[in-house]
Design an enzyme around this catalytic site. Structure first.
Site, short mmCIF file in Angstrom:
data_model
loop_
_atom_site.label_atom_id
_atom_site.label_comp_id
_atom_site.label_asym_id
_atom_site.label_seq_id
_atom_site.Cartn_x
_atom_site.Cartn_y
_atom_site.Cartn_z
N HIS A 35 5.77 5.73 -9.00
CA HIS A 35 4.52 6.63 -9.31
C HIS A 35 4.31 6.23 -10.98
O HIS A 35 2.95 5.95 -10.88
CB HIS A 35 5.57 7.70 -10.43
CG HIS A 35 5.76 8.37 -9.09
ND1 HIS A 35 7.68 9.29 -9.28
CD2 HIS A 35 5.10 9.40 -7.73
CE1 HIS A 35 7.32 10.02 -8.24
NE2 HIS A 35 6.53 9.96 -7.71
N GLY A 145 0.71 5.96 -3.57
CA GLY A 145 1.32 4.66 -2.57
C GLY A 145 1.61 4.31 -1.33
O GLY A 145 1.39 5.65 -1.01
N ASP A 148 4.08 6.03 1.45
CA ASP A 148 3.48 7.56 2.54
C ASP A 148 2.75 6.72 2.96
O ASP A 148 1.75 7.72 2.75
CB ASP A 148 4.06 8.21 0.98
CG ASP A 148 5.39 9.52 0.25
OD1 ASP A 148 5.78 9.24 1.95
OD2 ASP A 148 5.38 8.52 -0.60
O1 PAF Z 1 3.93 12.15 -2.55
C1 PAF Z 1 4.17 12.91 -3.08
O2 PAF Z 1 4.42 13.12 -3.77
C2 PAF Z 1 3.59 14.11 -2.64
O3 PAF Z 1 3.98 14.19 -0.87
C3 PAF Z 1 2.26 15.05 -3.09
C4 PAF Z 1 1.32 14.51 -3.35
C5 PAF Z 1 2.20 15.23 -5.02
C6 PAF Z 1 2.24 16.48 -2.68
O4 PAF Z 1 2.92 17.28 -2.80
#
Ligand code: PAF
Length: 251
Positions: A35, A145, A148
């Site tokens: 993040h 990211g 995913d």
């Molecule tokens: O990737 C994530 O953390 C979640 O799927 C997101 C994009 C915040 C949606 O809840």
């Protein structure tokens, strides 16, 4: 750093600003270095960076996964404060789903493979909440990211398909030195579990076929859900110590 807890408060802040100035990083909380790399990039590229923390219930197809999801708001807020984020948006479930979950965004092709096949309804929940958050925040740039990767493709296509005027930007997966992809779920692994999990990345990258990768991981005693190549990448989902981990690499 401003922390706004409701859509009403957010809207009155937002209405005095332009989309072009806003970079947005949506999160479920439980912040880690993956993040932080998205947030730092947003800070570099935009005048204002907004981070949302919302543990979205509709994307968890398994109640215990939602309950055990590591989240710690005070810790996340102090991390964000130290990065110099401008605004953190922490809406409630009632705010995001005022009429329950009656309206959904459904995608009928790419959401049904890989993660979508093994977690039915997962991407309906992701796309619905991302659509809501993007409509509230109205950023110029939003950051996701590549860990995913399927989620990134689906969001990028949704934004294009619904003529939403913003850029969806994907950044590389951040890994521990062992190669293990950073994930909030890693916190639930023992030291030994983490060591075993480091084979996921090595195997996905080095195996010459999906079948070889599966056999190698299974021979190490890992519980493999799927290994599948898609869009020039190899994807895997593996369970270790009842923690479900996913990763993907370019092949
Ligand atoms: O990737 C994530 O953390 C979640 O799927 C997101 C994009 C915040 C949606 O809840």
């Amino acid at each position: 750093m401003k922390v706004l807890k409701s859509i009403k408060e957010f809207k009155s802040w937002r209405d005095q600003r332009s989309s072009l100035d806003i970079g947005f990083v949506p999160t479920l909380g439980g912040l880690h270095d993956g993040h932080l790399s998205l947030i730092k990039e947003s800070i570099n590229e935009n005048k204002i960076t907004v981070v949302s923390i919302f543990l979205n219930p509709t994307q968890f197809n398994n109640e215990s996964d939602l309950e055990t999801y590591p989240s710690s708001l005070p810790e996340d807020l102090s991390t964000l404060e130290s990065l110099d984020v401008d605004l953190v948006f922490t809406p409630s479930r009632e705010d995001i789903y005022p009429n329950g979950y009656n309206y959904k965004v459904l995608e009928l092709k790419n959401s049904l493979v890989l993660e979508g096949k093994f977690r039915p309804g997962h991407f309906d929940g992701v796309l619905t909440v991302v659509m809501k958050l993007l409509n509230i925040v109205r950023p110029g740039n939003a950051y996701f990211g590549k860990k995913d990767y399927q989620q990134y493709i689906l969001i990028k296509e949704m934004v294009k398909d619904f003529f939403m005027d913003m850029n969806i930007i994907a950044l590389e997966t951040i890994r521990e030195t062992s190669g293990l992809a950073m994930s909030s779920r890693n916190k639930r692994l023992s030291k030994q579990g983490k060591e075993r999990a480091s084979y996921i990345y090595k195997t996905l990258s080095q195996a010459s076929s999906d079948e070889e990768a599966r056999n190698q991981l299974e021979s190490l005693g890992l519980n493999v859900e799927y290994i599948t190549s898609w869009m020039g990448r190899r994807f895997g989902a593996v369970e270790i110590e009842e923690v479900r981990l996913i990763d993907n690499v370019e092949i």
